[in-house]
Each structure stands twice: as structure tokens, then as C-alpha cells.
Write an enzyme that holds these catalytic residues in place. Structure first.
Site, PDB file in Angstrom:
ATOM      1  N   PHE A 145       0.834  -1.212   0.054  1.00  0.00           N
ATOM      2  CA  PHE A 145       0.182  -0.033   0.099  1.00  0.00           C
ATOM      3  C   PHE A 145       0.722   1.159   0.211  1.00  0.00           C
ATOM      4  O   PHE A 145       0.260   2.128  -0.447  1.00  0.00           O
ATOM      5  CB  PHE A 145      -0.896   0.087   1.172  1.00  0.00           C
ATOM      6  CG  PHE A 145      -0.440   0.516   2.380  1.00  0.00           C
ATOM      7  CD1 PHE A 145      -0.731   1.722   3.070  1.00  0.00           C
ATOM      8  CD2 PHE A 145       0.412  -0.383   3.428  1.00  0.00           C
ATOM      9  CE1 PHE A 145      -0.289   2.240   4.178  1.00  0.00           C
ATOM     10  CE2 PHE A 145       0.877   0.081   4.354  1.00  0.00           C
ATOM     11  CZ  PHE A 145       0.624   1.281   4.962  1.00  0.00           C
ATOM     12  N   LYS A 146       1.980   1.197   0.282  1.00  0.00           N
ATOM     13  CA  LYS A 146       3.081   2.256   0.628  1.00  0.00           C
ATOM     14  C   LYS A 146       3.224   2.906  -0.823  1.00  0.00           C
ATOM     15  O   LYS A 146       3.495   4.155  -1.155  1.00  0.00           O
ATOM     16  CB  LYS A 146       4.370   1.873   1.049  1.00  0.00           C
ATOM     17  CG  LYS A 146       4.414   1.503   2.503  1.00  0.00           C
ATOM     18  CD  LYS A 146       3.717   2.262   3.523  1.00  0.00           C
ATOM     19  CE  LYS A 146       3.517   1.675   4.869  1.00  0.00           C
ATOM     20  NZ  LYS A 146       4.877   1.566   5.630  1.00  0.00           N
TER      21      LYS A 146
END
Length: 463
Positions: free
Chosen positions: A111-112
Site C-alpha cells: 500500500f505504500k
């Protein structure tokens, strides 16, 4: 849009300066002076937008023309063109009251990427416009490092150094960082845990003279641009549910979190006007945040290694942003509390303040056995494979989703990144080719002790 510090001694700066400053020069975190409000009419207008179109609208509220709209549009489009799914963050229905928001379709399967593809492009844009050098310094509990490196590798005018705790990230996470051979990338493997890495970063940034002399810039979620980029997928998930007819009112979000940035983005989206019911905070055995929500005590405890290593964090760097709003935007009060925390290692809230915390969040700690059991059960019952962090969020969602409610659990990583845990429950998975390819590449990293001086020595050589 004006940005100010949670500790009150930095004010009146714009978005670009806030991005470059990262950690406020007074040691606090930067927040917008006012949170933009989104009306029901605007929500309705946004409902049919694509992910990049929605990101452009939300970013524009906080950038307020400081970056020309056409330039910002190009930055956004370039950032999300790298994702493998056209929806960027697609929503998958697992069962009637539970949907999983897949945030792992970016270059590093975490998700980063959603924030760091944008921040990497933004830093590159600023470097070109200002003809300036940018030295990025960050710490990772696993996913931030690879995403940050992928966002800036090979880019002119930028060097990046990432600290990770030696032996305390998954093998895939380690390889994604350390198999990068670009000259502008330095990986430091630090003896200690993530909190040691994060402490070193914050203390180096707090040395304002050093920070300014070497053009240090932050890639961690202390940088407000990270939080801003993450608010977008809360809105997009809500709109996907509305378009599918799966939700007509407020929606719950269950968020696996260790550093508080991901769930703070949800808190910000709710304050902007997104119809959010419960924000469910899921931790593992390193449960400082769960104890704060349930007991009002913010105090690091004993460190535990778990199957969800990206949440193996005791001191959450974004907690101060929430504390600022909890204290009624009273910067002096926040500065006093953080000074007490530095000296005594503890913050306590009670009475009306604790009641407010428990209005804002619901929290649960999901331990190793429950994490693995959730992976196995969801796989057996629904044919869907969770990574261990997402499993913590799904388990917490099961505890707090009432009849008639709809919960979105944030899937923060692809399960291939954590095969060590998946193998424990005898599930075989096929690795995506991009991940399979890194196992045969040589690694590039340097082992250092967990001291500021050791890290600073390597930085000076690198810069």
C-alpha cells in the site's frame, strides 16, 4: 493552504515547503491550518471519477494552486500509471458485510506505493523546478523502503538512504530493497528494531543545521504528502460501494496499522466529510495503539516479533497528529505532552478526552495464532488469500461489525511478500513474476549499529 506544526513554532508555510521540511523544525508534525470540508454535493460529483481524477481533486484542496493544475495532473497520472489494476485500488467482496480494499497493485506490491509513487514524482518535480539537490532519508518496517526506493531510483538530483531493522523484515521485503543497484540508493541494515531506526531518523531530522546543510527530506509518514495521498482511497472505496449499491450510509473501515499513518488518513477523510462510521484500528502483539484507545495509556511495552512485521512498532510516528486534534488543536498542550513522553515514556488521557478517543476509534489486538487462523479460514471459506497484516484487519473487522453494517478491510500487501507466514498453514501460493525474479539477484546493503553516529558516518560518505 497554510501548514503549521503540531507544536506551534512553525506556521505560515505552503505545501511545497511543508513537503520539503518533512518533520517540522520545532520537532512537531505539519498539519493543514484548516481541514477542507467536502459537501454532499461535491461527494456526489466525485462519485463517478476515476482514481487519478479523484486524487487530483483531493490534492488540489490541499495544494491550493501552489503547483499549477496541469502540472499536478501530470504528476498524478504518472504516479498511478505504474499500477497493475486499472482501478488502482480495487474493492473485492469477500462476504455480505465485508469487502477488502486491495492496496497492493503498485510496483512493490504494498500500500505504500500509493503515496510513495506520488511523493517520488513530486520530489523529482520540485528538484527540477528549484534546480536543487534532494537527499531522502527514511526508515522502514518493511514496505516503505522498497516503495520509496522504487519511487526515486535512478532519478537525477535525488539520493535516497533507507534504514531497515536487520533480520526483522520478510525476505521478500529485504530483497525488494537490497537488490536495487542504482547509484542513488543506499540501504543500511541496522542492528535493532524498527523503533531504533525511526528514532535515528527523527533525531537526525531534529538536528536542523545538519538537515539543512545536507538537504535532508523525509519519505516516512511524518511527511504530510504521504497522509494526503492515502486519504484518496478511503473516498474511492466509499464511492465503489455506493456505485455497486452495497452501501447507502456510513461505512466502517478496518485498518491494520503500526505507525498510525494509514488510519490517520481515514480520520482525516472523515473530518473532511466522508461518511465513515467506525474506524477500526487493528494491531498485533505490539499493541501500544490498542492500549491507548481502550485504556488511554500510550506507553511502549515489550517488543514482539510477529507474522505481521510491518506493524512491529511501539512508537507510532503519526500519533502526534491525532493528539493535536484530540487536544483541541492546542499546540502548547501537545508540545508539553510530547516533552513529558520524551522524559517519562508515557502519555495518559482520561475522562472526556478518553471518551473522544473511543468515539474516534475502535481497537483490537490480533495475536499470531488468530492472524494465521484468519488467513486459513478466509482461504477455506471464500477462496481469498490474505497477507498477515490484512488478516489482522479482517479479524478485527469480525469483532466489531454489527448486523446491517458494511466494513471495508484495507489489504495492505500482497500475500507473496509474507510467504513465511503463509507456509505455516500449508497454503501454497504462486509468486507474481516480478517477485519471483528478485530471488536470483545480488544484494546491496551495509550493516551498521543502531547509533546516530554510525548512520551519520555512512550518510556523509554517501552524500
Amino acid at each position: 493552504m497554510e501548514y503549521i506544526s503540531t507544536r506551534g513554532k512553525v506556521a505560515g508555510i505552503g505545501f511545497v515547503e511543508a513537503v520539503l521540511m518533512g518533520l517540522a523544525d520545532d520537532g512537531g508534525l505539519l498539519v493543514p491550518k484548516h481541514i477542507p470540508q467536502v459537501s454532499q454535493d461535491t461527494l456526489a460529483q466525485w462519485q463517478q471519477l476515476s482514481y487519478p481524477e479523484l486524487a487530483l481533486e483531493i490534492f488540489s484542496l490541499y495544494i491550493d494552486g501552489e503547483i499549477p493544475r496541469e502540472d499536478l495532473k501530470q504528476l498524478v497520472n504518472d504516479s498511478y500509471a505504474t499500477f497493475r489494476d486499472q482501478e488502482v485500488t480495487p474493492l473485492r467482496k469477500v462476504k455480505d458485510n465485508l469487502h477488502v480494499l486491495e492496496l497492493f497493485h503498485g510496483p512493490t506490491f504494498a500500500f505504500k506505493d500509493i503515496a510513495l509513487q506520488f511523493l517520488g514524482n513530486l520530489y523529482s518535480y520540485i528538484s527540477r523546478k528549484q534546480n536543487s539537490i534532494i537527499h531522502i532519508l527514511g526508515a522502514t518496517s518493511g514496505d516503505t523502503g522498497a516503495s520509496a526506493i522504487e519511487g526515486v531510483r535512478g532519478k537525477e538530483g535525488i539520493k535516497i538512504c533507507i534504514l531497515h531493522p536487520n533480520g526483522k523484515v520478510s525476505k521478500v521485503q529485504e530483497l525488494q530493497m537490497t537488490t536495487v543497484d542504482d547509484a542513488n540508493v543506499l540501504n543500511l541494515s541496522v542492528e535493532g528494531n524498527f523503533d531504533d531506526c525511526q528514532r535515528i531518523i527523527k533525531e537526525l531530522f531534529a538536528d536542523v543545521a545538519f538537515k539543512q546543510e545536507y538537504h535532508l527530506r523525509a519519505i516516512n509518514s511524518i511527511n504530510f504528502a504521504r497522509i494526503l495521498a492515502q486519504t484518496v482511497y478511503y473516498f474511492y472505496a466509499y464511492f465503489q460501494l455506493a456505485n455497486q449499491g452495497a452501501a447507502t450510509g456510513a461505512v466502517n473501515f478496518s485498518v491494520p496499522t503500526g505507525n498510525f499513518g494509514d488510519i490517520f488518513a481515514g480520520f482525516l477523510a472523515k473530518k473532511m466529510g466522508l461518511p465513515v462510521s467506525k474506524l477500526i484500528l487493528a494491531t498485533n502483539e505490539n499493541n501500544i495503539l490498542e492500549r491507548f484507545v481502550n485504556e488511554g495509556i500510550y506507553q511502549p511495552g515489550e517488543f514482539h516479533m510477529t507474522y505481521s512485521p510491518s506493524m512491529d512498532i511501539q512508537v507510532a510516528s503519526n500519533f502526534e497528529r491525532y493528539l493535536y486534534y484530540l487536544q483541541g488543536e492546542d499546540a502548547a498542550s501537545v508540545a508539553s505532552l510530547m516533552d513529558s513522553f520524551r522524559q517519562e515514556g508515557r502519555i495518559t488521557v482520561s475522562g472526556d478526552r478518553l471518551t473522544q478517543v473511543q468515539r474516534d476509534f475502535t481497537a483490537a489486538s490480533v495475536e499470531n495464532d488468530d492472524c494465521l487462523a484468519t488467513i486459513g479460514q478466509v482461504h477455506d471459506d471464500f477462496g481469498y488469500l490474505l497477507d498477515p497484516h490484512t488478516a489482522c484487519g479482517v479479524a478485527a473487522a469480525g469483532r466489531f461489525t454489527a448486523k446491517g453494517e458494511v466494513t471495508v478491510a484495507l489489504a495492505t500487501a500482497h500475500p507473496a511478500k509474507f510467504n513465511e507466514a503463509i507456509e505455516l498453514i500449508q497454503i501454497e501460493q504462486t509468486f507474481p513474476p516480478q517477485i519471483q525474479a528478485i530471488f536470483d539477484k545480488p544484494q546491496h546493503q551495509k550493516l551498521v549499529d543502531g547509533s546516530n553516529d554510525a548512520v551519520k558516518e555512512e550518510l556523509l560518505k554517501f552524500f
